[in-house]
Design a protein around this motif. Sequence first.
Motif, short mmCIF file in Angstrom:
data_model
loop_
_atom_site.label_atom_id
_atom_site.label_comp_id
_atom_site.label_asym_id
_atom_site.label_seq_id
_atom_site.Cartn_x
_atom_site.Cartn_y
_atom_site.Cartn_z
N GLN A 145 -5.99 -8.45 1.26
CA GLN A 145 -4.98 -8.70 0.22
C GLN A 145 -5.51 -8.38 -1.15
O GLN A 145 -4.81 -7.81 -1.99
CB GLN A 145 -4.49 -10.15 0.30
N GLU A 146 -6.77 -8.73 -1.42
CA GLU A 146 -7.36 -8.43 -2.73
C GLU A 146 -7.47 -6.93 -2.96
O GLU A 146 -7.23 -6.44 -4.07
CB GLU A 146 -8.74 -9.09 -2.85
N ILE A 147 -7.81 -6.19 -1.92
CA ILE A 147 -7.88 -4.72 -2.02
C ILE A 147 -6.50 -4.15 -2.30
O ILE A 147 -6.34 -3.30 -3.20
CB ILE A 147 -8.50 -4.12 -0.74
N LEU A 148 -5.50 -4.60 -1.55
CA LEU A 148 -4.13 -4.11 -1.77
C LEU A 148 -3.63 -4.47 -3.17
O LEU A 148 -2.98 -3.65 -3.84
CB LEU A 148 -3.19 -4.66 -0.70
N ASP A 149 -3.96 -5.67 -3.63
CA ASP A 149 -3.57 -6.08 -4.99
C ASP A 149 -4.21 -5.16 -6.04
O ASP A 149 -3.56 -4.78 -7.01
CB ASP A 149 -3.96 -7.54 -5.26
N ALA A 150 -5.48 -4.81 -5.83
CA ALA A 150 -6.17 -3.91 -6.77
C ALA A 150 -5.51 -2.54 -6.77
O ALA A 150 -5.32 -1.93 -7.83
CB ALA A 150 -7.65 -3.81 -6.41
N PHE A 151 -5.17 -2.04 -5.60
CA PHE A 151 -4.49 -0.74 -5.52
C PHE A 151 -3.17 -0.79 -6.28
O PHE A 151 -2.83 0.14 -7.03
CB PHE A 151 -4.24 -0.33 -4.07
N ASN A 152 -2.40 -1.85 -6.10
CA ASN A 152 -1.13 -1.99 -6.79
C ASN A 152 -1.33 -2.14 -8.30
O ASN A 152 -0.60 -1.55 -9.10
CB ASN A 152 -0.34 -3.18 -6.25
N ARG A 153 -2.32 -2.94 -8.69
CA ARG A 153 -2.60 -3.16 -10.11
C ARG A 153 -2.96 -1.84 -10.80
O ARG A 153 -2.55 -1.58 -11.93
CB ARG A 153 -3.75 -4.17 -10.25
N GLU A 154 -3.71 -0.99 -10.10
CA GLU A 154 -4.11 0.31 -10.65
C GLU A 154 -3.06 1.38 -10.43
O GLU A 154 -3.24 2.53 -10.82
CB GLU A 154 -5.45 0.74 -10.02
N ARG A 155 -1.97 1.01 -9.76
CA ARG A 155 -0.86 1.93 -9.47
C ARG A 155 -1.31 3.18 -8.71
O ARG A 155 -0.90 4.30 -9.03
CB ARG A 155 -0.14 2.32 -10.75
N THR B 175 -1.45 5.80 -5.72
CA THR B 175 -0.57 6.32 -4.68
C THR B 175 -1.27 6.09 -3.34
O THR B 175 -2.49 5.85 -3.29
CB THR B 175 -0.33 7.82 -4.87
N PRO B 176 -0.53 6.19 -2.24
CA PRO B 176 -1.19 6.07 -0.94
C PRO B 176 -2.33 7.08 -0.77
O PRO B 176 -3.39 6.74 -0.23
CB PRO B 176 -0.06 6.32 0.06
N HIS B 177 -2.13 8.29 -1.25
CA HIS B 177 -3.18 9.30 -1.15
C HIS B 177 -4.43 8.88 -1.94
O HIS B 177 -5.55 8.99 -1.45
CB HIS B 177 -2.67 10.66 -1.65
N GLN B 178 -4.23 8.39 -3.15
CA GLN B 178 -5.36 7.93 -3.96
C GLN B 178 -6.08 6.76 -3.31
O GLN B 178 -7.31 6.68 -3.33
CB GLN B 178 -4.88 7.55 -5.36
N ALA B 179 -5.31 5.84 -2.72
CA ALA B 179 -5.91 4.69 -2.04
C ALA B 179 -6.77 5.16 -0.87
O ALA B 179 -7.88 4.64 -0.66
CB ALA B 179 -4.82 3.74 -1.56
N ARG B 180 -6.27 6.14 -0.12
CA ARG B 180 -7.07 6.68 0.99
C ARG B 180 -8.37 7.30 0.50
O ARG B 180 -9.41 7.16 1.13
CB ARG B 180 -6.26 7.72 1.77
#
Length: 66
Positions: free
Chosen positions: A27-37, A39-44
Amino acid sequence: MRLADSQASNAFPEPYLTTEVSDRLIQEILDAFNRERLTPHQARLVLSRVRGLIDTGELIARTGSH
């Protein structure tokens, strides 16, 4: 991986990671991805780099302990 290596790694199990701790970290990782906006590609790409760091750390630990 040789059988002896497999048996050696099973002889000393890693500490147990509870589902609760795992879920909280995810959840913390997903929150960080959302906070930094991201994209799914960038998260990968970020997760790929993290995996590379973990793999490198394992390799260093393995070669340094001999």
